[in-house]
Design an enzyme around this catalytic site. Structure first.
Site, mmCIF file in Angstrom:
data_model
loop_
_atom_site.group_PDB
_atom_site.id
_atom_site.type_symbol
_atom_site.label_atom_id
_atom_site.label_comp_id
_atom_site.label_asym_id
_atom_site.label_seq_id
_atom_site.Cartn_x
_atom_site.Cartn_y
_atom_site.Cartn_z
ATOM 1 N N ARG A 63 4.411 -8.866 -10.959
ATOM 2 C CA ARG A 63 3.696 -9.295 -12.220
ATOM 3 C C ARG A 63 4.017 -10.539 -12.974
ATOM 4 N NH1 ARG A 63 -0.584 -6.139 -11.175
ATOM 5 N NH2 ARG A 63 -0.239 -3.728 -11.344
ATOM 6 N N ASN A 277 -6.686 1.587 -6.742
ATOM 7 C CA ASN A 277 -7.695 0.984 -6.054
ATOM 8 C C ASN A 277 -7.010 0.258 -4.636
ATOM 9 O OD1 ASN A 277 -10.225 -0.370 -5.218
ATOM 10 N ND2 ASN A 277 -9.834 -2.057 -6.592
ATOM 11 N N ASP A 304 2.006 -0.774 -2.371
ATOM 12 C CA ASP A 304 1.064 -1.675 -3.210
ATOM 13 C C ASP A 304 1.839 -1.126 -4.725
ATOM 14 O OD1 ASP A 304 -0.934 -2.834 -4.271
ATOM 15 O OD2 ASP A 304 -2.512 -1.357 -3.954
ATOM 16 N N GLY A 323 -3.766 1.257 -10.314
ATOM 17 C CA GLY A 323 -2.573 1.237 -9.642
ATOM 18 C C GLY A 323 -1.401 2.051 -10.108
#
Length: 424
Positions: A63, A277, A304, A323
């Site tokens: 991030r 996703n 992920d 997420g």
């Protein structure tokens, strides 16, 4: 450093009691008997716990820059270390996007400052991940990018993807693809199926993923690039990848724990901690992913890891971002569900999370042998604990696995022979 009385998997996948000697960050000896060693430094009593190469996660979201309220390189690296990971590869969908040498260097600098796990940055295929103009692959490789991906969005133009693959192939670099046809997913929050129907939600069809997988396999065949498929979740994608491998196309693929463990039938309600996703799909897709992992069609396991704030996830299934976090639960989830139940060999799980990602991405780690970096993880296979999001080292608490009782928890993690996390 000497790690005494560790349970280690031998080449036949059988556990043996061994003593591991580490010098200057390298495994210098693996012994069945250990004598007193002058100046040995630290001695760790493993007491029969499992010692494996440090876990490798080739698909994570840290991030930073831009979304530091969700995670930073430091908090993500700490979470990874707590989960037993020693090498992680971070995706470029930051703000600004990791599409310039300066941002690649920024991520590397942040990882060095954190001093925890090894962080390998991916760079974007297209500028700002907008799919309109290719980035400068040569400059990004020079800066330290390990591959090119527009993860978070699929490259919609086949010509753009083919051009990218040609350039990457000429540089001996991989292209890593988030496979999703945008024309099939606009306004969708969950998979097409019974859950979407029950709650009046527009569903993401399997074809949205598989269409890009099939397209990109043909482009990889034409260009000769190493093509790697992100977070495979559908039966159709598994089938296409299996066929491509059979005829010698250079394709590899990954799968996440949640796509091996959960289907749309498991979603308890409109809780956005179950929104990811690719989405959770049918039980048939889950079984296809498991079969693909077992037969090697899907080469590696990734998390992920995708942290979001509590406020963002509170917006509900339709509006919340996709997420879930994954570092701190990945190994215990898979060990408890598949190894402890006798469905998988322990050696298979360890291989898919260590040696195989190292092989696929040509990393100098992922093995427990003399001369290898002392990237190591000690795991307690017997102690059972509940998943408690409040205890996560990650800033993210967004997990569908809260309250699950699991075994196989990491208790100590070393990078280059240096302890980067120890259970309190």
């Amino acid at each position: 450093m000497i790690i005494k009385n560790a349970s280690v998997l031998n080449e036949e996948g059988v556990l043996e009691r061994k003593h591991i000697v580490v010098q200057d960050g390298i495994i210098s000896a693996i012994k069945s008997e250990i004598e007193a060693v002058d100046g040995a430094g630290e001695i760790i009593e493993a007491d029969g716990k499992l010692l494996i190469p440090g876990l490798i996660d080739m698909h994570v979201h840290l991030r930073e820059p831009g979304f530091e309220h969700k995670e930073t390189v430091e908090t993500g690296a700490r979470s990874a270390a707590k989960g037993g990971f020693t090498t992680i590869a971070c995706m470029p969908n930051t703000r600004p996007v990791t599409d310039s040498p300066e941002i690649v260097q920024f991520v590397k600098d942040k990882a060095r400052e954190a001093g925890l796990v090894k962080v390998l940055p991916y760079a974007a295929i297209t500028k700002s991940e907008l799919g309109r103009e290719l980035t400068d692959f040569a400059a990004l490789k020079e800066a330290g990018a390990i591959g090119f991906t527009d993860d978070g969005v699929g490259v919609q133009s086949a010509q753009m993807m083919k051009d990218a693959m040609k350039i990457a192939a000429g540089m001996d670099m991989p292209v890593i693809a988030h496979c999703e046809d945008n024309s099939l997913v606009e306004g969708c929050a969950v998979a097409e199926g019974t859950f979407a129907d029950k709650h009046g939600l527009k569903g993401i069809p399997n074809e949205s993923e598989a269409i890009h997988v099939g397209r990109d396999i043909l482009l990889a065949e034409a260009t000769g690039v190493h093509y790697h498929v992100c977070h495979v979740s559908t039966e159709q994608s598994v089938r296409l990848i299996r066929q491509a491998k059979e005829i010698g196309i250079k394709v590899t693929a990954e799968v996440c724990p949640h796509h091996l463990l959960l289907s749309e039938e498991d979603i308890p309600g409109l809780d956005a901690n179950w929104k990811m996703n690719p989405p959770l799909r049918s039980r048939r897709d889950v079984e296809a992913c498991i079969a693909g992992l077992l037969d090697g069609t899907l080469d590696i396991i990734v998390t992920d890891h995708a942290p979001h704030s509590k406020e963002e996830k509170a917006k509900g299934m339709q509006l919340a971002p996709f997420g879930i976090v994954g570092f701190e639960t990945a190994f215990p989830l898979l060990y408890t569900a598949f190894v402890a139940t006798g469905k998988w060999d322990l050696s298979l799980l360890v291989q898919r999370m260590t040696a195989d990602p190292a092989r696929v991405f040509r990393l100098n780690t992922g093995s427990l042998k003399v001369g290898a970096p002392a990237d190591l993880t000690l795991i307690d296979l017997t102690a059972e604990k509940e998943v408690d999001p409040a205890s996560f080292a990650s800033k993210g608490r967004n997990t569908p696995f809260a309250g699950w009782k699991l075994k196989g928890w990491p208790v100590m993690t070393w990078v280059d022979g240096r302890a980067v996390w120890t259970e309190e």
